[in-house]
Design an enzyme around this catalytic site. Sequence first.
Site: not given
Length: 809
Positions: A657, A359, A549-550, A661, A555
């Site tokens: 993901t 991952h 998100k985290r 969504k 990110k």
Amino acid sequence: MATDSVSVLKPAVPSEFDQHIVKVLRHRVGKDERAAKLHDWYTASILALRDQIIDGWFESTRRTHDAGGKRVYYLSMEFLIGRLLRDALSNIGMTCEMEKALAAHGLDLAAIEEMEPDAALGNGGLGRLAACFMESLATLDIPAYGYGIRYVNGMFRQRIDDGWQVELPETWLAHGNPWEFERLESSYRIGFGGEVVAEGDGVIWNPAEHVEATAIDTPVVGWRGKRVNTLRLWTASPLDPIKLDAFNAGDHFGALAEQVRADSLVRVLYPADSSPAGQELRLRQEYFFTAASIQDIVRRHVQYDGDIRTLPEKAAIQLNDTHPSVAVAELMRLMVDAHGLEFNEAWEICKRTISYTNHTLLPEALESWPLPLFERLLPRHMQIIYAINSRVLREARRAGCDDAQIAAISLIDESGERRVRMANLAFCGAHSVNGVAALHTELMKETVFADLHRLYPTRINNKTNGVTPRRWLQQCNPGLTRVIRDAIGDGFLDDAEKLIDLNALADDVQLGERVAEVKRSNKVALADYIKKTMGIRLDPDALFDVQIKRIHEYKRQLLNLIETVALYDQIRSHPERDWVPRVKIFGGKAAPSYHNAKLVIKLANDIARRVNSDPSVGGLLKVVFVPNYNVSLAERIIPAADLSEQISTAGMEASGTGNMKFALNGALTIGTLDGANVEIKERVGDDNIFIFGLTADEVAQKRADGYDPREVIEESRELSQALSAIASGVFSPDDPERYAGLMGGIHAGDWFMCAADFDSYTAAQRSVDARWEDPVRWRASAIRNIANVGWFSSDRTIAEYAREIWKVL
């Protein structure tokens, strides 16, 4: 809406299910209707629903056994399952029946659903993916067990104090968990330490200490209830809960040391590993749950099949990332030491049974353990890993690998402090190694597994992630689901790819208006929730721009925040322009020991405090950081989002993901060509997504060429001003130096390319504004997003695993 004290409003003719709930309330909860509080009704409702599921659970197991079917075993450190009540009701078609039964007692199903805590069994995408996969396995009628840890506190509960993240224990089990079944008969001794001694032709591992792993099962219901699979989580207990002699001698704490040691294994998800003790606890956790799972799989197989050699025909073991990689060594240990197989035969069986999902490309996430720690805790496994390594390296030498390639392939990193490479162990011990998006899989071949890929060129394959459309469309967005059903019928409920029929209606103005009405209704609901919980008033007619998100530097929440500061400055400097009203919504948790990520959370809150109190931008810009982001919050936020921020540094996000969504719920994506964004772009079309920034190849080239961010910063006035404002304390007057180091990192190296991508990101945001000002075109793009992302269903992903890796379809 029910209050805590519930009045009984019984119908003249109670339904059968209503009567069952009352019976459960009395006989298993121990309350009658008059005395029952809301939580009693919540427990009774779940227990009554569970009763409807159990027969299907038994029948599913019997069917698999009678057919001699192959089972999938999915090992994961995380299962971010969220609330299960609405999920189960929807999947077995009992939502209306439950609503009526509860209404008969003056109760509202929505209020009961709100009482269910989010199970604290995961952190982010990895755990949510595992939950989606479990639901899709049951939906596709594939026999499966999920294996993990039943964390007592799990991922922490996040509170924001003066803008800072504070970690608190998540007490999701405070009132018990009515979904689960303890299986005392499924208990295994898990050893640590000790020594390995020769005995005859074999060896015996005599651990110095043991804990007992006990299974706790939760049923997982597939769509339309066609199969019920099992999520089996392990809890730990000592063999001797108390040393009575020490207790009676007055050493009351010492007498309970074994209990504390066992409790620590199942207390917290991802304990901080910055200390040697933290590293040891993580390795103990991973071995504890993996060993219990492998022992359970082998026990079940031998019990029903008799011959360990047929394991690959009856079991497919999938390792979800590197955390359960020690499964390779544990399976080898059981086959060689407990079942007497010769090592080479066991090795072939192991490889045919195990497959591994990678991952991440981040080196720090490809776990490795100090060799002395590993050898002290798991001495027999260390011997087995050396034996595997000798076979792999001889194979590499025969294949013509040079010394550098052999060093990269080795299961032992000899470059500095000697460490055991868990990703290499998983790669070598599996017949299949898959990435989770097309780009990620290609980068695996070129970067972290380049030499292993040259040695085993057919082993790596791609399985692009997916999400379950039941939870992430039907349940979280019933209004949009109704509109889609009216437009194209019910086919998409069973096959999400049939959403593609919406393409023919994308330019239908009436459909666009209905989709927009649902979106606004969801935005009103979210605005009400934020006003109630945070006291911040949001305009539902503004553009809701969301990044949840985290919190991690790759990110790039920081890029979003820098652009927010630049936008704030532009609105104040040019009030005459027609600015699009925008609400920036952030949410996510930072790892407790990740200083820069926690600083980003503080910055978001500092910017929000300044921007939200400035009347010169009132109505045009709001910033909100929603605390304690979890599955239930995602179910509120995602249906309300207009714009989905997927802005990771290209080449660093495996898949994502959340991007799927959001698009499924009609949000447009602004993002880099990273992870699954690449495939989303291919499916929704260039005109219906906002792509910006460097590509993965360009990022790598820029780093190789000695990129100097200072030149970029000097050439961009907006970027320079925003960085200067943050660094100089404009948003932190109480501590002007708070963000100097964070901004200094961008000036000095900009590893995550925030400066390099800033101007492109800003231009993309202004393109978003232009599209927003054309509502008809925006709605058409939203419909095309919904229409074309049905392919990103976890049903499709699991079907690919089942056909191409597990061979069960």
